[in-house]
Design a protein around this motif. Structure first.
Motif, PDB file in Angstrom:
ATOM      1  N   GLN A   4       0.847  -1.166   0.000  1.00  0.00           N
ATOM      2  CA  GLN A   4       0.000   0.000   0.000  1.00  0.00           C
ATOM      3  C   GLN A   4       0.884   1.217   0.000  1.00  0.00           C
ATOM      4  OE1 GLN A   4       0.333  -2.113   2.420  1.00  0.00           O
ATOM      5  NE2 GLN A   4       0.703  -1.053   4.328  1.00  0.00           N
ATOM      6  N   PHE A  21      -2.052   6.430  -1.822  1.00  0.00           N
ATOM      7  CA  PHE A  21      -3.461   6.381  -1.454  1.00  0.00           C
ATOM      8  C   PHE A  21      -3.909   7.820  -1.289  1.00  0.00           C
ATOM      9  CE2 PHE A  21      -6.868   6.187   1.663  1.00  0.00           C
ATOM     10  CZ  PHE A  21      -7.631   5.154   1.161  1.00  0.00           C
ATOM     11  N   ARG A  32     -15.243   8.547   8.683  1.00  0.00           N
ATOM     12  CA  ARG A  32     -14.095   7.649   8.497  1.00  0.00           C
ATOM     13  C   ARG A  32     -12.834   8.251   9.093  1.00  0.00           C
ATOM     14  NH1 ARG A  32     -15.455   5.861   2.461  1.00  0.00           N
ATOM     15  NH2 ARG A  32     -17.170   4.487   2.970  1.00  0.00           N
ATOM     16  N   ASP A 115      -8.769   4.985  -4.798  1.00  0.00           N
ATOM     17  CA  ASP A 115      -8.726   4.879  -3.343  1.00  0.00           C
ATOM     18  C   ASP A 115      -9.220   3.524  -2.881  1.00  0.00           C
ATOM     19  OD1 ASP A 115      -7.880   7.473  -3.110  1.00  0.00           O
ATOM     20  OD2 ASP A 115      -9.763   8.251  -2.313  1.00  0.00           O
ATOM     21  N   ALA A 119      -7.240   0.641  -0.872  1.00  0.00           N
ATOM     22  CA  ALA A 119      -7.737   0.167   0.423  1.00  0.00           C
ATOM     23  C   ALA A 119      -7.970  -1.340   0.382  1.00  0.00           C
ATOM     24  CB  ALA A 119      -9.022   0.898   0.796  1.00  0.00           C
TER      25      ALA A 119
END
Length: 186
Positions: A4, A21, A32, A115, A119
């Motif tokens: 990531q 990201f 979030r 995104d 994730a």
């Protein structure tokens, strides 16, 4: 844990990373962001300290330079405080989004998909295109969440979003789940 690319000043990917990201995204709303803050605030005192931030980044597979991170955190911390309260954390988040993606972010629709893909890769540790209960449990354990110690609870979490009932979550199911928990930012 797959590669990531969440990049913070003072944090370096411990392995090769994919595209960053995007922190600046309409899908990463205040709810979030609050959840992320709460995860990083290990002792739940309402403040994220440099050691807590270092710990969280390391659990996510990112190497951190505590002294570099301290300089960044201090620049967002209110005088007399030892760390970031939620408002400071939110300001840091906004600043990182602007720094990495420009004040005028790219097309949000394409960014949101990117995104979600990034994730998803965090959870899909073996890269097979599915999130299994064991993969979810591993990530929850790394984050120190109590759900990570109960495989039955993790399986229930998988079942709650497993639309085709194959016992694992594919990208489309993950995307639907993420879209369903989005609440409008105020």
């Amino acid at each position: 844990m797959g590669s990531q690319g969440i990049h913070l000043p003072g944090a370096k990917p411990s392995s090769s990373s994919s595209s960053s990201f995007r922190l600046r995204s309409s899908s990463l709303n205040s709810l979030r962001l609050r959840r992320i803050f709460d995860l990083f605030d290990h002792n739940h005192d309402g403040v994220i300290t440099v050691p807590e931030l270092c710990r969280a980044l390391e659990l996510l597979g990112l190497e951190t330079d505590a002294s570099e991170l301290a300089v960044t955190v201090e620049s967002y911390t209110k005088p007399g405080k030892e760390g970031l309260d939620y408002d400071d954390f939110e300001a840091l988040h906004r600043s990182l989004g602007d720094a990495f993606f420009g004040a005028e972010a790219e097309d949000e629709g394409a960014g949101d998909e990117s995104d979600l893909t990034e994730a998803f890769k965090v959870f899909d540790e073996d890269g097979d295109g599915y999130i299994s209960a064991l993969e979810l449990q591993t990530v929850l354990n790394k984050l120190g969440l109590p759900e990570g110690f109960e495989i039955d609870r993790v399986r229930q979490m998988i079942c709650s979003v497993d639309e085709n009932r194959d016992g694992r979550v594919d990208f489309l199911e993950f995307k639907h789940m993420m879209q369903s928990v989005t609440v409008p930012s105020s």
